[in-house]
Each structure stands twice: as C-alpha cells, then as structure tokens.
Scaffold this motif. Structure first.
Motif, PDB file in Angstrom:
ATOM      1  N   LYS A  65       0.908   1.241  16.058  1.00 50.20           N
ATOM      2  CA  LYS A  65       1.728   2.349  15.537  1.00 50.20           C
ATOM      3  C   LYS A  65       1.427   3.724  16.094  1.00 50.20           C
ATOM      4  O   LYS A  65       2.091   4.683  15.721  1.00 50.20           O
ATOM      5  CB  LYS A  65       1.667   2.383  14.002  1.00 50.20           C
ATOM      6  N   GLU A  66       0.428   3.872  16.952  1.00 49.70           N
ATOM      7  CA  GLU A  66       0.060   5.247  17.300  1.00 49.70           C
ATOM      8  C   GLU A  66       0.417   5.678  18.718  1.00 49.70           C
ATOM      9  O   GLU A  66       0.225   6.837  19.073  1.00 49.70           O
ATOM     10  CB  GLU A  66      -1.458   5.436  17.083  1.00 49.70           C
ATOM     11  N   MET A  67       0.940   4.781  19.544  1.00 50.90           N
ATOM     12  CA  MET A  67       1.132   5.168  20.948  1.00 50.90           C
ATOM     13  C   MET A  67       2.467   5.866  21.185  1.00 50.90           C
ATOM     14  O   MET A  67       3.488   5.498  20.630  1.00 50.90           O
ATOM     15  CB  MET A  67       1.025   3.946  21.856  1.00 50.90           C
ATOM     16  N   TYR A 113      -3.480  11.178  22.989  1.00 51.56           N
ATOM     17  CA  TYR A 113      -2.263  11.283  22.189  1.00 51.56           C
ATOM     18  C   TYR A 113      -2.131  10.091  21.257  1.00 51.56           C
ATOM     19  O   TYR A 113      -2.155   8.946  21.709  1.00 51.56           O
ATOM     20  CB  TYR A 113      -1.047  11.366  23.114  1.00 51.56           C
ATOM     21  N   ARG A 114      -2.036  10.375  19.964  1.00 52.53           N
ATOM     22  CA  ARG A 114      -1.833   9.297  18.990  1.00 52.53           C
ATOM     23  C   ARG A 114      -0.838   9.782  17.941  1.00 52.53           C
ATOM     24  O   ARG A 114      -0.994  10.869  17.382  1.00 52.53           O
ATOM     25  CB  ARG A 114      -3.149   8.887  18.318  1.00 52.53           C
ATOM     26  N   HIS A 115       0.145   8.941  17.654  1.00 56.90           N
ATOM     27  CA  HIS A 115       1.175   9.300  16.680  1.00 56.90           C
ATOM     28  C   HIS A 115       0.642   9.000  15.285  1.00 56.90           C
ATOM     29  O   HIS A 115       0.915   7.952  14.714  1.00 56.90           O
ATOM     30  CB  HIS A 115       2.438   8.488  16.965  1.00 56.90           C
ATOM     31  N   GLU A 116      -0.168   9.949  14.764  1.00 51.47           N
ATOM     32  CA  GLU A 116      -0.773   9.774  13.449  1.00 51.47           C
ATOM     33  C   GLU A 116      -0.211  10.828  12.512  1.00 51.47           C
ATOM     34  O   GLU A 116       0.466  11.755  12.941  1.00 51.47           O
ATOM     35  CB  GLU A 116      -2.293   9.986  13.521  1.00 51.47           C
ATOM     36  N   ARG A 117      -0.530  10.696  11.208  1.00 51.34           N
ATOM     37  CA  ARG A 117      -0.120  11.732  10.266  1.00 51.34           C
ATOM     38  C   ARG A 117      -1.105  12.892  10.394  1.00 51.34           C
ATOM     39  O   ARG A 117      -2.289  12.738  10.118  1.00 51.34           O
ATOM     40  CB  ARG A 117      -0.143  11.190   8.834  1.00 51.34           C
ATOM     41  N   GLY A 121      -8.633  17.682  11.036  1.00 50.40           N
ATOM     42  CA  GLY A 121      -9.463  16.772  11.820  1.00 50.40           C
ATOM     43  C   GLY A 121      -8.716  15.579  12.396  1.00 50.40           C
ATOM     44  O   GLY A 121      -9.319  14.709  13.012  1.00 50.40           O
ATOM     45  N   ARG A 122      -7.396  15.524  12.168  1.00 50.40           N
ATOM     46  CA  ARG A 122      -6.610  14.412  12.720  1.00 50.40           C
ATOM     47  C   ARG A 122      -5.326  14.983  13.313  1.00 50.40           C
ATOM     48  O   ARG A 122      -4.496  15.519  12.591  1.00 50.40           O
ATOM     49  CB  ARG A 122      -6.307  13.396  11.613  1.00 50.40           C
ATOM     50  N   TYR A 123      -5.198  14.913  14.594  1.00 52.41           N
ATOM     51  CA  TYR A 123      -4.080  15.541  15.290  1.00 52.41           C
ATOM     52  C   TYR A 123      -3.374  14.533  16.179  1.00 52.41           C
ATOM     53  O   TYR A 123      -3.870  13.426  16.397  1.00 52.41           O
ATOM     54  CB  TYR A 123      -4.593  16.740  16.106  1.00 52.41           C
ATOM     55  N   SER A 210      -9.641  -1.093   8.012  1.00 51.28           N
ATOM     56  CA  SER A 210      -8.647  -0.507   7.112  1.00 51.28           C
ATOM     57  C   SER A 210      -9.201   0.731   6.400  1.00 51.28           C
ATOM     58  O   SER A 210     -10.373   0.779   6.033  1.00 51.28           O
ATOM     59  CB  SER A 210      -8.237  -1.541   6.061  1.00 51.28           C
ATOM     60  N   LYS A 211      -8.340   1.723   6.231  1.00 49.52           N
ATOM     61  CA  LYS A 211      -8.741   2.925   5.494  1.00 49.52           C
ATOM     62  C   LYS A 211      -8.260   2.851   4.048  1.00 49.52           C
ATOM     63  O   LYS A 211      -8.472   3.768   3.268  1.00 49.52           O
ATOM     64  CB  LYS A 211      -8.204   4.173   6.199  1.00 49.52           C
ATOM     65  N   ASN A 212      -7.594   1.740   3.688  1.00 50.75           N
ATOM     66  CA  ASN A 212      -7.096   1.538   2.328  1.00 50.75           C
ATOM     67  C   ASN A 212      -8.263   1.132   1.408  1.00 50.75           C
ATOM     68  O   ASN A 212      -8.929   0.127   1.640  1.00 50.75           O
ATOM     69  CB  ASN A 212      -6.020   0.430   2.393  1.00 50.75           C
TER      70      ASN A 212
HETATM   71 MG    MG Z   1      -7.796   6.203  14.426  1.00 48.78          MG
END
Ligand code: MG
Ligand code: ATP
Length: 427
Positions: A65-67, A113-117, A121-123, A210-212
């Motif tokens: 999901k992040e590319m 480059y990562r398509h994250e929310r 600290g998270r870009y 997992s971060k859940n």
């Molecule tokens: Mg990550």
C-alpha cells in the motif's frame, strides 16, 4: 489572481533556518561514515517496480500500500519512486560487479517515498542515511554496523536511544516455525484484522509487524521462534552479543522483532527513542544474505541499516534547541563612486582567503546598510566610503563585541581580519 499552490501533504519544505541544522547534521554523519571506511554510492530515485516487489516482498506494508508506482506508457515500463534504497544498492552492486574484488562498505542518502498517512515523524517524502556492508558474513560485520550507530548517537549528543535485537534465523528455520505460528494465528483469528488475515497463510511472520494493538496481543502470545533455531544461527547470534558486550553496547532482546521487509535473515535490530511517541524508531537494519541471489546476482552475504533523518533531527533539536546559525565573517558596506568596484574586489579576496563574506547589494544610506549588516549576523562590517577608497583602506567595525572600529589597509585586510574573528569559514 490564481489560487496559491501548496506542497503535497506529507512532503515538506525544509526552510533555511532548519536546513542549516540539516547541513550540520549531514556533515557530521558523512564524516562519521568516512571514519568507518564507508564510501558513498548514489542511485536513481526511480527504479523498476519489480525491484521492490522482489526485494521488499509482496506481503509488506510497503509493497501492498505504500509505493508511488505508475506505468510509463511511452516505454511500457512499470516504475516506482523508491520507498527504500537497500534494493537499489544491491541492484547496483550486482549490475556493476562491485564485489568482484572483495567486500564493500557503502553508504547512501536521500529522499524515500511512501504513501502513508502523514503525522509527526511520518511523512510521504522522508530522508534516510543508510550503510550497507556487502560481502561480509558476520557477526563481526553486524557488530560493526550496530556499534557505529551507538557512536553516532554519542556524537550527535542524543541520549535515551535504546537497541532492540533479535535473530530471525535462516529461511529453513523460519519454515519450520511457520506451522506453529499459523496454528497460533488460526486459534486467534477473531483478533486479527484484514491485513493479518491476508498475510497469515502467505507470510505469517509479517503479522508481527502489525501496528494494530489487538493484533499485537496475539503476536505477544505467539510461540517463540527460539526453539526452532539451529546451532549455526545461535552461534552467529552469540558471537554478535559477545561483540556488543565487549563494545559496551547494551541491548534488549525482542523475540517479536522481525522488521517490515522480507529480505532479512539472522540479525535484525532497531534503535528506538521513547521521546518521539508512536514514531520512535530512528534506525533499523539487519542481515540480508539472500538478497543478492533473489535479485539475480551471485550469492553474497550482506547487512546494513537505514536511519530516518527527520526523526533524528527532531530528537537533536529537542536536545539542542538553539538555532544553528551559519558563520558569516563580514558584511561589506560601500558608499560613493568607485566603492562598489572596490567592495567587489575586497569581498572576492577575503573569500579566497577562506572568509564567509556578504557584499551589500541594492545601495542605500550608510545607516540602512549598517542595519542590514547587523541583521546578517556577520561578526564585522567592512565599510568602504570615499575616505577609505582614497586612502586604500577599509574601516572594520565589530558588530558582536564591544571594540572600537579601526582603519586597516585594504592589502592587509585578509591577514588582519583573523584578529577580528575566531575562525575562518568551514573550520
Ligand atoms: Mg513503515
Ligand atoms: P515504521 O515502523 O515507523 O513504519 P519502517 O519499519 O517502515 O518504520 P524502515 O523501512 O525500517 O521503517 O526505515 C528505516 C527508518 O526510516 C525508520 O526507522 C524511520 O526512522 C524512517 N522512516 C520510515 N518510514 C518513514 C516515514 N514515513 N517518515 C519518516 N521517517 C520514516
């Protein structure tokens, strides 16, 4: 008037006030890498999508999901903005036969480059410095990578960054552990989310990432992999722990640490700060002995790490909040006919001698030019008026210390300015 445009979400401008800190940080990091014998390598920001699918792995957050990927219709190629650079580095090492004359220590830096929310600290565009030790079997090489990080935190004045360490064994050992893990996950399937359920059979270890929080409770009660590890893996791990002990680098064993990319084996580690909230990992790495072969190269052992610059700079800013102001030795003020020419000449000579010098542009009265000189942060103003020009002199006026101004012959200025400053630029 047309609407103003803004930078994309999660892609940040680094403005001059902060960029000075980045420059200082990068210069320190580059000197640290050089002192450890690592040499720079630069790869393109865009690679074939297939590179990351094969290296990072299909059931990973990055690939799923992040590319940022697209099809280049003109060439019929599937392309991706790099989400990380180990894959590119190994691709380059294979393509250019970098290991033909022995192992290599390499470093890279730049945007990922990562398509994250986006959040603190998270870009979506962030920056890494990474080091790769290619061709070494370790564990001495693993220890080198980890111990050098500890030295960097000290040099940067960062405290409270702890090391978490694990071994994930060989692929054969992971395969034997797999059945036990899948059984555990199946028994707790009601606590798993969609990602975990999807990965459970294809790549069950991925569920550890997992971060859940609910999924994490299942992960915490999973059987340990330790029982499935053979003698060679344990000997490698013991060797590493012994070397870390000898170097005085403390660590916590975290049997649930697997790291978010598929290419790792044996050693995995993360450096974590508790001061950054949820985005606390400032550096992660490990061994990836299978990656060369996976990317079509001759098998070669390898290990490395990547650190997140934004997170480290945030930590450093907290430890040392004073702004980083670049050194400016002199601001040249000039008034009257012929003074601009003389100012240009003198500024050039001083820069050749190693001073940082700004020459006033845009004219104006002595008073308004002196205001600019003061605001520039320069240590001294160099004033060239008609008097000075006629006498072949320059007035040196200290701006930061209480000291009388003085006239200095223009020819001796470069030599005498040392006495008015503590250091030349860049030293
Ligand atoms: Mg990550
Ligand atoms: P996380 O669990 O925080 O998503 P990750 O395991 O995806 O991290 P790596 O791929 O190991 O991260 O990248 C190495 C380092 O790069 C991280 O430890 C972190 O410091 C930094 N990093 C990763 N993703 C981001 C991001 N989106 N924004 C800022 N820094 C990042």
């Amino acid at each position: 008037m047309s609407a103003t445009l803004q930078a994309l979400r999660g892609m940040n401008d680094v403005l001059p006030g902060d960029a000075s800190r980045w420059l200082e940080f990068e210069s320190l990091v580059q000197r640290w890498l050089a002192r450890h014998g690592y040499r720079n390598i630069r790869m393109p920001l865009i690679e074939p999508t297939q590179l990351f699918r094969r290296a990072v792995g299909e059931q990973t957050d990055i690939v799923e999901k992040e590319m940022y990927s697209w099809r280049d219709e003109l060439n019929g190629e599937d392309l991706t903005l790099r989400p990380e650079a180990t894959a590119s580095c190994v691709r380059a090492a294979i393509e250019h036969h970098l290991l033909h004359d022995g192992p290599k220590r390499l470093w890279y830096a730049g945007p990922m480059y990562r398509h994250e929310r986006p959040q603190k600290g998270r870009y979506r565009q962030f920056h890494q410095y990474g080091a790769e030790a290619l061709g070494f079997t370790g564990p001495d090489s693993d220890a080198e990578l980890i111990v050098m990080c500890a030295a960097l935190w000290r040099e940067l004045g960062l405290t409270g960054i702890r090391l978490e360490l694990n071994t994930i064994g060989s692929s054969a050992e992971r395969a034997s552990y797999r059945t036990a893990l899948i059984t555990h996950l199946e028994n707790n399937v009601d606590s798993l989310d969609a990602d975990a359920k999807r990965r459970m059979h294809a790549n069950p270890l991925r569920v550890f990432d997992s971060k859940n929080p609910l999924v994490q409770t299942v992960v915490q009660s999973a059987p340990s992999m330790m029982a499935y590890l053979g003698d060679a893996t344990l000997a490698h791990f013991d060797g590493l722990k012994r070397l870390l002990g000898a170097a005085g680098v403390g660590f916590t064993l975290n049997p649930r640490l697997v790291r978010g990319l598929d290419y790792y084996n044996l050693t995995v580690f993360e450096w974590i700060s508790d001061r950054l909230g949820a985005q606390g990992t400032v550096c992660g790495g490990g061994r990836y002995d299978g990656l060369f072969e996976q990317l079509g190269g001759k098998p070669a052992p390898a290990a490395g790490f990547a650190m997140g610059i934004e997170r480290l700079i945030a930590l450093q800013q907290e430890a040392k909040p004073e702004p980083v102001v670049p050194l400016l030795h002199a601001y040249v003020v000039h008034l009257g006919a012929g003074a601009a020419e003389q100012a240009l000449r003198i500024a050039g000579e001083l820069r050749d001698a190693g001073y940082a010098v700004v020459q006033h542009c845009g004219g104006g009265s002595l008073k308004s030019q002196m205001k600019k000189a003061d605001a520039s942060g320069a240590r001294v103003a160099l004033i060239i008026g008609e008097d000075e020009l006629g006498a072949g002199e320059v007035t040196v006026k200290p701006l930061r210390v209480a000291r009388a101004q003085a006239r200095v012959p223009a020819a001796r200025l470069a030599a005498e300015l040392t006495g008015w400053n503590d250091a030349k630029a860049g030293t």
